[in-house]
Design a protein around this motif. Sequence first.
Motif, PDB file in Angstrom:
ATOM      1  N   SER A 102      -2.510  25.596  17.227  1.00 57.43           N
ATOM      2  CA  SER A 102      -2.207  24.647  16.013  1.00 57.43           C
ATOM      3  C   SER A 102      -2.297  23.164  16.059  1.00 57.43           C
ATOM      4  O   SER A 102      -1.861  22.473  15.265  1.00 57.43           O
ATOM      5  CB  SER A 102      -0.952  24.882  15.317  1.00 57.43           C
ATOM      6  OG  SER A 102       0.034  24.821  16.239  1.00 57.43           O
TER       7      SER A 102
ATOM      8  N   ASP B 176      -1.073  26.043   8.311  1.00 59.96           N
ATOM      9  CA  ASP B 176      -2.503  25.169   8.107  1.00 59.96           C
ATOM     10  C   ASP B 176      -2.423  24.683   6.490  1.00 59.96           C
ATOM     11  O   ASP B 176      -2.854  23.571   6.492  1.00 59.96           O
ATOM     12  CB  ASP B 176      -3.542  26.202   8.118  1.00 59.96           C
ATOM     13  CG  ASP B 176      -4.014  26.657   9.462  1.00 59.96           C
ATOM     14  OD1 ASP B 176      -3.454  25.973  10.226  1.00 59.96           O
ATOM     15  OD2 ASP B 176      -4.575  27.557   9.835  1.00 59.96           O
TER      16      ASP B 176
ATOM     17  N   GLY C 103       0.601  19.054  16.192  1.00 61.96           N
ATOM     18  CA  GLY C 103       0.435  19.860  15.149  1.00 61.96           C
ATOM     19  C   GLY C 103       1.469  19.872  14.221  1.00 61.96           C
ATOM     20  O   GLY C 103       2.533  19.191  14.543  1.00 61.96           O
TER      21      GLY C 103
ATOM     22  N   SER D  35       1.292  31.014  10.772  1.00 65.07           N
ATOM     23  CA  SER D  35       0.159  29.911  11.179  1.00 65.07           C
ATOM     24  C   SER D  35      -0.721  29.719  10.075  1.00 65.07           C
ATOM     25  O   SER D  35      -0.913  28.470   9.696  1.00 65.07           O
ATOM     26  CB  SER D  35      -0.577  30.472  12.081  1.00 65.07           C
ATOM     27  OG  SER D  35       0.116  30.710  13.567  1.00 65.07           O
TER      28      SER D  35
END
Length: 442
Positions: free
Chosen positions: A297, A268, A302, A264
């Motif tokens: 997310s 980002d 996302g 994750s």
Amino acid sequence: MTGRRRTQGTLLSRLLPRRTRRTRRTRAGAPTTVAVTACATLVAGCGIVPGIAEGSGDGPITVMTWAPEGTNSTNKAGMPAFAQAYARWVNTQGGINGRRLSVLTCNEKNDTVAVARCARRAVEEDAVAVVGSYSVHADSFLPTLEGAGIPYIGGYGITNDEFTSPLSYPVNGGQPVLLAGLGRTLADTCGPVALVRPDTIAGDQLPPLLDSGLAAGGHAPTGDLRAPEDATAYGGEARQALQRTATGAAEPGCVVPALGDRTSTFMDSFRRARSDFPEVRTATVLGSVDQSVLDTSGGASGPYEGAYVTGWYPAAGDARWKPMKKVIEEEAFGDNRIDAADAGVQTTWIAYTVFRQVVESLGDGEVTADTVSGALDGGLKVTTGGLTPTLRWKFQDRLAAVGFPRLVNANATLQVVRDGRLVSARDGFTDVTGTLLEADLA
């Protein structure tokens, strides 16, 4: 996948004949307070558990579950939490063959010293098995378990050692199956492929596995990008991955982050960097992403939307998970450590399903580490309600030729992120045994 680079531990205990390793353990000088300690650790307490007769002379069956908690890298607190919930549930059902189940838990801390202590505690507490656990430091705990004859049932499948030790009984195909299955899928849909993985010994095992699936589909090998396992940002790695895959080829390139809990964090950074490059696709493996990750997310908006995800088991919404979800609802409602969609929790459920059937197969016989491993080695067939194929462990199985003699479940499932939800992309399982047999894993 995590695990820092380290010197390989001794393999002496794994090279000894099995009969030598499995001599009955002697507890010379064992503390007389073991029974009190075991009582204190009973999930259901030390009173009378409904449905279990007191005074039968049979003590509790003691097992251990460990996983890392509160660390700066991968954490799997749901696994020991679910193991405790399972013990509460099975004890309210009368135990296993009328005997209470005592679950010891241990924080593995993603640390070689900590997991070695967990293994020693399992020996000291006379655990008959370590069940449904997670650790990347197999060389720090397997020699201890092997020396004491304690079976390791349903490890997460995060290290190759789990597929070589004669006292390991994996319930899934681990990283080999996930990556081989993913590579075979991407070979048909992707241009250049870049794998972003931890710069660790465990991470070193990933590229040839992904390449085995790519090669099976006639695709070129992946671009291998190493990354720190505990970084707080991956801007540089994201741009390198995009430079390798956003080439304007006929098929869009694919970026495959396989960084465990740090996936994750990578995504980002990737989200911010990708606007400067042509469109690429993403894909990963279960354990690096689950539904909770998708929710946090951005869901359908996302970075994972449209991504392929290979897993070991059916999607979390499948009806075959209802028995596990019932245990969570009855014994762990509100425990936010336990997520029914987490592959670690699912593996722990399947591992305890295996353990229960092993104990039931022993009938009124003695339940020890030796009898548990003896039942498994004796050809016992274990069913898991369709979550896996029927499991049966042999000393050497088909994949022994490529270094995985204990890998008995080479089935992978393919899921896709659609409208922010992780759903099945293909019905049923795909057996990647043939793909792995053709792999160059030297």
